[in-house]
Design an enzyme around this catalytic site. Structure first.
Site, PDB file in Angstrom:
ATOM      1  N   TYR A  93      40.858  58.086  22.574  1.00  0.00           N
ATOM      2  CA  TYR A  93      42.137  58.747  22.288  1.00  0.00           C
ATOM      3  C   TYR A  93      42.120  59.298  20.864  1.00  0.00           C
ATOM      4  O   TYR A  93      42.606  60.400  20.613  1.00  0.00           O
ATOM      5  CB  TYR A  93      43.301  57.761  22.465  1.00  0.00           C
ATOM      6  CG  TYR A  93      43.465  57.295  23.887  1.00  0.00           C
ATOM      7  CD1 TYR A  93      44.171  58.056  24.817  1.00  0.00           C
ATOM      8  CD2 TYR A  93      42.909  56.092  24.312  1.00  0.00           C
ATOM      9  CE1 TYR A  93      44.325  57.629  26.127  1.00  0.00           C
ATOM     10  CE2 TYR A  93      43.059  55.652  25.620  1.00  0.00           C
ATOM     11  CZ  TYR A  93      43.768  56.428  26.527  1.00  0.00           C
ATOM     12  OH  TYR A  93      43.904  56.008  27.819  1.00  0.00           O
ATOM     13  N   ASN A 116      49.358  62.994  32.806  1.00  0.00           N
ATOM     14  CA  ASN A 116      48.516  63.902  33.571  1.00  0.00           C
ATOM     15  C   ASN A 116      48.867  63.785  35.054  1.00  0.00           C
ATOM     16  O   ASN A 116      48.685  62.725  35.643  1.00  0.00           O
ATOM     17  CB  ASN A 116      47.042  63.550  33.338  1.00  0.00           C
ATOM     18  CG  ASN A 116      46.094  64.270  34.260  1.00  0.00           C
ATOM     19  OD1 ASN A 116      46.400  65.322  34.806  1.00  0.00           O
ATOM     20  ND2 ASN A 116      44.926  63.693  34.447  1.00  0.00           N
ATOM     21  N   CYS A 124      41.393  62.172  33.217  1.00  0.00           N
ATOM     22  CA  CYS A 124      41.966  61.275  32.219  1.00  0.00           C
ATOM     23  C   CYS A 124      41.279  59.914  32.219  1.00  0.00           C
ATOM     24  O   CYS A 124      41.352  59.191  31.224  1.00  0.00           O
ATOM     25  CB  CYS A 124      43.467  61.132  32.435  1.00  0.00           C
ATOM     26  SG  CYS A 124      43.945  60.665  34.096  1.00  0.00           S
ATOM     27  N   HIS A 125      40.580  59.580  33.300  1.00  0.00           N
ATOM     28  CA  HIS A 125      39.872  58.291  33.352  1.00  0.00           C
ATOM     29  C   HIS A 125      38.720  58.248  32.346  1.00  0.00           C
ATOM     30  O   HIS A 125      38.234  57.173  32.029  1.00  0.00           O
ATOM     31  CB  HIS A 125      39.353  58.021  34.768  1.00  0.00           C
ATOM     32  CG  HIS A 125      38.388  59.037  35.273  1.00  0.00           C
ATOM     33  ND1 HIS A 125      38.801  60.235  35.814  1.00  0.00           N
ATOM     34  CD2 HIS A 125      37.030  59.048  35.313  1.00  0.00           C
ATOM     35  CE1 HIS A 125      37.734  60.936  36.178  1.00  0.00           C
ATOM     36  NE2 HIS A 125      36.646  60.242  35.877  1.00  0.00           N
ATOM     37  N   GLU A 151      30.519  57.566  37.885  1.00  0.00           N
ATOM     38  CA  GLU A 151      29.957  58.647  37.079  1.00  0.00           C
ATOM     39  C   GLU A 151      28.803  58.171  36.190  1.00  0.00           C
ATOM     40  O   GLU A 151      28.164  59.000  35.533  1.00  0.00           O
ATOM     41  CB  GLU A 151      31.041  59.281  36.201  1.00  0.00           C
ATOM     42  CG  GLU A 151      32.116  59.987  36.992  1.00  0.00           C
ATOM     43  CD  GLU A 151      33.140  60.692  36.110  1.00  0.00           C
ATOM     44  OE1 GLU A 151      32.906  60.804  34.876  1.00  0.00           O
ATOM     45  OE2 GLU A 151      34.163  61.139  36.641  1.00  0.00           O
TER      46      GLU A 151
END
Length: 154
Positions: A93, A116, A124-125, A151
């Site tokens: 952040y 979001n 946003c993850h 991912e």
């Protein structure tokens, strides 16, 4: 008129809502009230195909799904930064706040990230707390962890 479909993700049901040819919401679990179930609507089928590829471990192009983001100018600026985070990578952040300007706070960025409306497509993850801590995800930290693991980010 808004319409929606349900997507059976590995970590729980995703509700996808569309309006006027674009996805306006993608979120875990909440079936919208006052919306029409219409799984054949084009933006919904596009989003489902995108999610199929994503959960199969591919890297589908998020621009292949039309989305409509409605927010404040600040939220839109934060969401644009989210869309630029590469697949399999994370940022904090604080890093996002610094990209927006020297007077920006990580807390303000976190609030915008939390609003979001199109999670996963606007990733946003991929935003984590200082020191690599998993914090804040509307779908739940277990889902955030699962997405980052899928991912290869963690």
């Amino acid at each position: 008129m808004d319409c929606y479909t349900l997507y059976p993700a590995p970590m729980g049901q995703i509700v996808i809502t569309a309006r006027e040819g674009a996805v306006i919401r993608l979120e875990f679990g909440r079936v919208p009230e006052g919306k029409t179930y219409h799984p054949e609507a084009l933006p919904l089928t596009q989003a489902c195909r995108w999610l199929d590829a994503y959960f199969a471990g591919e890297r589908p192009d998020p621009d292949s799904v039309p989305i409509q983001l409605v927010g404040t100018p600040f939220q839109n600026a934060v969401w644009a930064l989210l869309r630029a985070i590469p697949y399999g990578e994370t940022v904090t952040y604080g890093q996002l706040a610094r990209q927006l300007g020297p007077a920006m706070s990580a807390q303000a960025v976190g609030q915008a990230v939390g609003r979001n409306p199109v999670s996963i497509l606007v990733p946003c993850h991929r935003v984590i707390g200082a020191g690599g801590k998993l914090t804040g995800y509307a779908g739940g930290l277990d889902k955030k962890y699962a997405l980052l693991r899928l991912e290869g980010a963690i």
